[in-house]
Design an enzyme around this catalytic site. Structure first.
Site, PDB file in Angstrom:
ATOM      1  N   HIS A  18       0.834  -1.208   0.000  1.00 21.86           N
ATOM      2  CA  HIS A  18       0.000   0.000   0.000  1.00 21.86           C
ATOM      3  C   HIS A  18       0.868   1.257   0.000  1.00 21.86           C
ATOM      4  O   HIS A  18       0.683   2.158  -0.829  1.00 21.86           O
ATOM      5  CB  HIS A  18      -0.900  -0.019   1.240  1.00 21.86           C
ATOM      6  N   GLU A  19       1.825   1.311   0.918  1.00 26.93           N
ATOM      7  CA  GLU A  19       2.672   2.499   1.032  1.00 26.93           C
ATOM      8  C   GLU A  19       3.582   2.676  -0.191  1.00 26.93           C
ATOM      9  O   GLU A  19       3.898   3.800  -0.572  1.00 26.93           O
ATOM     10  CB  GLU A  19       3.521   2.420   2.306  1.00 26.93           C
ATOM     11  N   HIS A  22       1.884   4.857  -2.770  1.00 23.00           N
ATOM     12  CA  HIS A  22       2.034   6.289  -2.493  1.00 23.00           C
ATOM     13  C   HIS A  22       3.452   6.749  -2.828  1.00 23.00           C
ATOM     14  O   HIS A  22       3.661   7.803  -3.438  1.00 23.00           O
ATOM     15  CB  HIS A  22       1.752   6.572  -1.018  1.00 23.00           C
TER      16      HIS A  22
END
Length: 422
Positions: A18-19, A22
């Site tokens: 997920h990170e 970003h």
């Protein structure tokens, strides 16, 4: 120990993936990613790369995070009066600011901070070597670094590399990239599961898959590819019809009508009983029929990912029609699920990770401040208004959203503890 390792791997992979979404799109948008951390808590290892990002490994092996320039909660506090030291280049410009007592710079100048501007003017002012008669101002290089209290060295964040300096569409993509990565991971894992299982289940049929040797079905006379027309007079059209009827009748004689190569056969089958959680269910020792082609496995995995997302949306919808904490789960439930998956084997662990990855992506898109969905709503609002909300207002909304999430997390965790341990 097996459960703990499974939990750490599953939770860690989901959060890091997920990170990384970003991280990747922030870098592509020209936003400075000050730190990419694997794990949480105290720093163990740190390395600052040439791209300006400091990569850290932290003590608690759960998850990770990305620190993007301009995200207020990630900025180091530098109050007036703070003792620090600065390192200068040959032109007298600051290349490094040290605020840590753990790190000593050989050729640095000790300073008591008076004021600083590391975003626009790029200057730092203070009393040097204890001389408070005159405050000296030094220019700070655009790519200078600052050593934080825990010893982590990161780049300063001038305005031009901050999050808000990127174009609106770039910020929207950066906010969406985390959930997007979770969706991609879920799809890949569901496709992997299809290959590991040897194919994709065919559920819209009443045809039997493989009949296990010496199992209940074989002993009763059932064979692979038989089509179950009815059970006790009840029409069987799909695999779900068959599975449900058998499951509800452990150790009961059932009258099967079967079609085998165009011939109608009648036989009596008695499902064996098997414990499943707190229930006893019936089993026939047969498997669901499978599509085994390459494209079948790929499209089957994608279809299963879509079905998983629809189930999650349905579950979220049920919260609005009848809210209950029992419909939610937190870290305790995830640990419990990891324990069950670890006992069941690798395939079940991957299935759990796929389901949770899809879940994490969807939950993060809920339009609540502090979640990615809330940030995207603010991006849309900015596009409509032609200007962003003030940082103060956005900070208040984020704080309220974060507070509500924390209260909900505490309630859900306590409810999980009561469910599983009392």
């Amino acid at each position: 120990m097996k459960t703990i390792i499974t939990f750490i791997i599953v939770f860690g992979v989901l959060v890091i993936v997920h990170e990384f979404g970003h991280f990747f799109f922030a870098k592509r948008s020209g936003i400075l990613v000050r730190e990419f951390a694997i794990g949480m808590g105290p720093k163990l290892i740190a390395h600052q790369a040439k791209d300006g990002t400091t990569y850290t490994l932290r003590l608690l092996p759960i998850g990770g995070y990305v620190r993007m320039a301009g995200m207020g909660e990630e900025e180091a506090e530098l109050p007036p009066g703070l003792p620090l030291s600065v390192e200068l280049n040959a032109d007298g410009a600051v290349t490094k600011i040290n605020t840590s007592k753990k790190i000593q710079l050989t050729n640095s100048i000790p300073m008591e901070l008076v004021r600083h501007d590391l975003e626009d003017e790029l200057t730092i002012t203070g009393f040097v070597n204890g001389d408070e008669s005159e405050a000296i101002t030094y220019p700070v290089l655009h790519d200078a670094t600052i050593i934080e209290a825990d010893g982590t060295e990161i780049r300063i964040a001038p305005t031009d590399v901050q999050f808000q300096s990127a174009k609106l569409w770039q910020r929207m993509l950066t906010n969406f990239a985390g959930p997007m990565n979770n969706f991609i991971l879920a799809i890949l894992l569901f496709v992997l599961l299809a290959f590991m299982r040897g194919g994709t289940p065919i559920t819209d049929t009443n045809q039997l898959g493989s009949v296990i040797a010496d199992g209940v079905a074989e002993k009763a006379g059932l064979q692979t590819a038989d089509k179950v027309v009815s059970i006790d007079g009840k029409r069987i059209a799909t695999w779900e019809d068959l599975a449900m009827t058998v499951s509800e009748n452990p150790e009961k004689d059932l009258d099967f009508v079967v079609n085998r190569n165009g011939q109608t056969l009648e036989m009596t089958v008695t499902p064996r009983a098997e414990k499943s959680g707190n229930q006893t269910v019936g089993k026939l020792d047969i498997s669901v029929p499978m599509k085994t082609g390459l494209t079948d496995k790929i499209f089957g995995g994608v279809t299963e990912a879509v079905d998983s997302s629809l189930r999650i949306f349905k579950a979220l919808g049920s919260l609005f029609t009848g809210f209950s904490l029992n419909k939610l789960g937190g870290p305790v439930m995830m640990f419990q699920m990891s324990s069950q998956a670890a006992d069941a084997g690798l395939t079940t662990v991957i299935a759990l990770m796929a389901m949770l990855s899809m879940n994490l992506g969807i939950i993060n898109l809920i339009p609540i401040p502090a979640l990615d969905g809330g940030k995207l709503v603010l991006n849309v609002l900015e596009g409509v208004r032609g200007k962003p909300l003030s940082q103060e207002k956005e900070g208040i909304l984020t704080f309220i959203g974060f507070g509500l999430l924390m209260v909900l997390m505490v309630l859900v965790t306590w409810n999980d503890i009561q469910r599983f341990f009392f």
